[in-house]
Design a protein around this motif. Sequence first.
Motif, PDB file in Angstrom:
ATOM      1  N   MET A 193       5.699   1.020  11.706  1.00  0.00           N
ATOM      2  CA  MET A 193       5.309  -0.275  12.233  1.00  0.00           C
ATOM      3  C   MET A 193       5.138  -1.303  11.122  1.00  0.00           C
ATOM      4  O   MET A 193       5.317  -2.477  11.318  1.00  0.00           O
ATOM      5  CB  MET A 193       4.011  -0.161  13.026  1.00  0.00           C
ATOM      6  N   PHE A 194       4.707  -0.824   9.954  1.00  0.00           N
ATOM      7  CA  PHE A 194       4.504  -1.698   8.808  1.00  0.00           C
ATOM      8  C   PHE A 194       5.513  -1.328   7.726  1.00  0.00           C
ATOM      9  O   PHE A 194       6.100  -0.243   7.735  1.00  0.00           O
ATOM     10  CB  PHE A 194       3.080  -1.565   8.259  1.00  0.00           C
ATOM     11  N   THR A 195       5.730  -2.245   6.779  1.00  0.00           N
ATOM     12  CA  THR A 195       6.624  -1.951   5.672  1.00  0.00           C
ATOM     13  C   THR A 195       5.968  -0.936   4.742  1.00  0.00           C
ATOM     14  O   THR A 195       4.748  -0.744   4.742  1.00  0.00           O
ATOM     15  CB  THR A 195       6.948  -3.230   4.887  1.00  0.00           C
ATOM     16  N   ALA A 196       6.793  -0.283   3.920  1.00  0.00           N
ATOM     17  CA  ALA A 196       6.275   0.694   2.972  1.00  0.00           C
ATOM     18  C   ALA A 196       5.329   0.010   1.992  1.00  0.00           C
ATOM     19  O   ALA A 196       5.537  -1.139   1.606  1.00  0.00           O
ATOM     20  CB  ALA A 196       7.424   1.357   2.226  1.00  0.00           C
ATOM     21  N   PRO A 197       4.272   0.695   1.571  1.00  0.00           N
ATOM     22  CA  PRO A 197       3.298   0.091   0.652  1.00  0.00           C
ATOM     23  C   PRO A 197       3.849   0.005  -0.764  1.00  0.00           C
ATOM     24  O   PRO A 197       4.994   0.395  -1.040  1.00  0.00           O
ATOM     25  CB  PRO A 197       2.122   1.060   0.724  1.00  0.00           C
ATOM     26  N   GLU A 198       3.038  -0.485  -1.672  1.00  0.00           N
ATOM     27  CA  GLU A 198       3.410  -0.562  -3.076  1.00  0.00           C
ATOM     28  C   GLU A 198       3.741   0.828  -3.616  1.00  0.00           C
ATOM     29  O   GLU A 198       3.204   1.831  -3.137  1.00  0.00           O
ATOM     30  CB  GLU A 198       2.279  -1.186  -3.894  1.00  0.00           C
ATOM     31  N   PRO A 199       4.655   0.906  -4.628  1.00  0.00           N
ATOM     32  CA  PRO A 199       5.129   2.217  -5.111  1.00  0.00           C
ATOM     33  C   PRO A 199       4.046   3.235  -5.421  1.00  0.00           C
ATOM     34  O   PRO A 199       4.202   4.417  -5.048  1.00  0.00           O
ATOM     35  CB  PRO A 199       5.954   1.848  -6.351  1.00  0.00           C
TER      36      PRO A 199
END
Length: 301
Positions: free
Chosen positions: A1-7
């Motif tokens: 539902m959300f974009t992938a978080p920071e690496p």
Amino acid sequence: MFTAPEPPVRDRMLSARDHDCALLGLTGTAGGEVWGYAGRTLSAAVATPTTPAWLRLVSEPHGKGTGKLWEGPKEAERSMPPTVPRPRLLGLRDWSADGCDYRAELYEYVTTTPVSESPVIRRGMDLPDTWWHSLHRSLDRIATVPTDRVAVREQYIRRRVPEFTNIIPGQITWTTAHGDLHWANLTGPQLTLLDWEGWGTAPTGYDAANLYLHSLHVPDLAERVRKEFAHVLGTPAGLIGELTACTEILQAAARVPFYADLADHVRQHVDQLRALASTPDRTAQPQPPLPRRHGGPHSNT
């Protein structure tokens, strides 16, 4: 539902997922990850030695792996009647590493897909009448489940609804609700209700209001929701539920892009609710404008 978080968060969650799969003898499928807000959750299809399944990984800072959201799926498995269509929880496992608490929840695999990849739907959807009937039955059955869990706190309603809608809530009628009823948590054309971490008591009409607000980009679908739930939406009985759902989206708009895009529609709906709040049998009262503050998605703070 959300974009992938920071690496750093992404790599940590993927590593934790792989660790759990190795311990449980699960085989992960390539790609297809479903991320929660800020990388707090990571879900994907997996394969057990005998059948496909769905693995949901939840993380919190160490020592914070407790409370309503953490225990929601396990308590839903224990409390919800089997007639409410949902993925059955097959097992769970807790551990701590890297300064975080983790919970892995293994569910039966649901073959029908969510109606929308995003909570806010942007295209029309022709759902059969049987789907709507099943949704009505499911919400009616959820409403009868006794619980001390709280989906929306009264303190939040008393404080934040006036701040974001300029309406003071009156007496609140409570019911048991799914607590996060939007199009990414509903499958079709066969209905399954997903994501049970936030269920609990909420104002009457809260679930229906959430579904309506998440439909506002598609007027025909929004009108269908409004018609289906006319017994609460647009009525004094459901007013506080609608105002609460509006407040949560407006508060989240500062941080969540799809709620920022929806915010103007929600504000227009709040303007319509003010007329209802001014009727003689109102359950809320307009008040002069107050300055607005912003929080995270459905933060209930």
